[in-house]
Design an enzyme around this catalytic site. Structure first.
Site, short mmCIF file in Angstrom:
data_model
loop_
_atom_site.label_atom_id
_atom_site.label_comp_id
_atom_site.label_asym_id
_atom_site.label_seq_id
_atom_site.Cartn_x
_atom_site.Cartn_y
_atom_site.Cartn_z
N GLY A 1 0.81 -1.22 0.00
CA GLY A 1 0.00 0.00 0.00
C GLY A 1 0.84 1.25 0.00
CB SER B 1 -3.62 -13.33 -2.01
OG SER B 1 -2.71 -14.37 -1.71
CE1 TYR C 1 -4.59 -12.83 3.32
CE2 TYR C 1 -3.77 -14.77 2.17
CZ TYR C 1 -3.82 -13.39 2.33
OH TYR C 1 -3.11 -12.59 1.47
#
Length: 335
Positions: A45, A168, A193
């Site tokens: 980020g 991801s 996740y």
């Protein structure tokens, strides 16, 4: 299962054999554009926000820790004194925080050109948020879903506007358990996740379908950074932690890349003039771990239209955020 991989794929940005890889040098000037980057205080980020600022965008660092966000902004200004930066305090685990942040952004800005849903996390132990959501799902999907919906009205009429959501390679191991979405029966942090990262892509593809049906100027694009040396990587896996050690880097260059190089995927999704709605960018290297970004393919599960639509409806119900868009176009017979 319905599959939405029906449109012919464009060739990789005109980059055939012998063409140089895509780099930040190809990012057009971003003057006049306003961008929000979540999780911009560190890692992918931060690098994304810094590069956008260097290219002239007004960048709002949306972070849950305002002190870390302020330090990140100072680092960017040290390298780019003319950078136009702002800080937005938002905790994606909290729907109240998301709504307050969206309201503050509306007060301060009349338009939004680029929203980069980058922030992500994982809880090693089971935890519920104040809203009753499993914390990993809240941070990685439900928070970004709500934030996007609450800011979208500032984007719909803005030419070239984009929603970029960072997924991801782990999404390939993900499955959406609609009967136990919040892991109340059985919780494994890896499973939570991977489910959340699959949710990022289901969200992107359904959002793109709805944007197209509305004739909106905005497109939805996704990206993944491969395996990058970030603070987040240290939390996930002891093998990755060991590989990130300085002494191991000569042996693991194929496995891990820098946070800056990992950020090239969301940067390309955000700025490449040739990017189209529903495109997905990531590294081309072994198992998509490393390399400069190209268009890549996501898992078959991510293209399941029924799952996309069901997750969308459930996300609206849980967050109470209804998007100002019509439902996605129905599937064609046989899809």
């Amino acid at each position: 299962m319905r599959d939405d991989r029906t449109a012919p794929r464009r060739r990789e940005g005109g980059r055939g054999r012998g063409r140089p890889p895509w780099t930040a040098d190809e990012i057009p000037r971003q003057d006049g554009r306003t961008a929000v980057v979540t999780g911009a205080s560190t890692g992918i980020g931060f690098e994304t926000a810094a590069e956008l600022a260097r290219r002239g965008a007004t960048v709002v660092l949306a972070c849950r820790n305002p002190d870390r966000a302020a330090r990140a902004a100072a680092r960017i200004r040290a390298a780019a004194p003319d950078a136009r930066l702002g800080v937005l305090d938002v905790d994606l685990e909290s729907q109240a925080s998301v709504r307050a942040a969206a309201a503050r952004f509306h007060d301060d800005h009349g338009r939004l050109d680029l929203l980069v849903n980058n922030a992500g996390g994982v809880r090693p132990r089971y935890a519920l948020t104040e809203d009753g959501f499993e914390a990993t799902l809240a941070t990685n999907h439900l928070g970004p879903f709500a934030l996007t919906g609450l800011l979208l009205d500032l984007m719909l009429d803005v030419p070239g506007s984009r929603v970029v959501t960072v997924s991801s390679i782990g999404h390939r191991r993900g499955a959406i358990d609609f009967d136990d979405l919040h892991g109340e029966r059985r919780y494994r942090f890896q499973t939570a996740y991977f489910q959340s990262k699959l949710a990022n892509l289901l969200f992107t593809y359904e959002l793109q379908r709805r944007l197209a049906a509305a004739g909106a100027a905005t497109i939805a694009v996704a990206a993944h950074p491969g395996n990058a040396r970030t603070e987040f990587g240290r939390d996930m896996n002891p093998v990755v932690r060991a590989a990130m050690s300085p002494w191991a880097r000569p042996l693991t260059s194929w496995l891990l890349q820098s946070a800056y190089r990992g950020a090239l995927s969301p940067l390309r999704a955000a700025t490449d003039p040739g990017a189209g709605g529903g495109d997905y960018y990531g590294p081309p290297g072994r198992a998509q771990f490393t390399g400069n970004p190209v268009r890549v393919e996501s898992s078959p599960r991510s293209h399941d239209r029924d799952a996309q639509a069901r997750l969308w409806r459930e996300s609206e119900r849980l967050t109470g955020v209804a998007y100002p868009l019509p439902a996605g176009a129905p599937s064609r017979p046989g899809e």
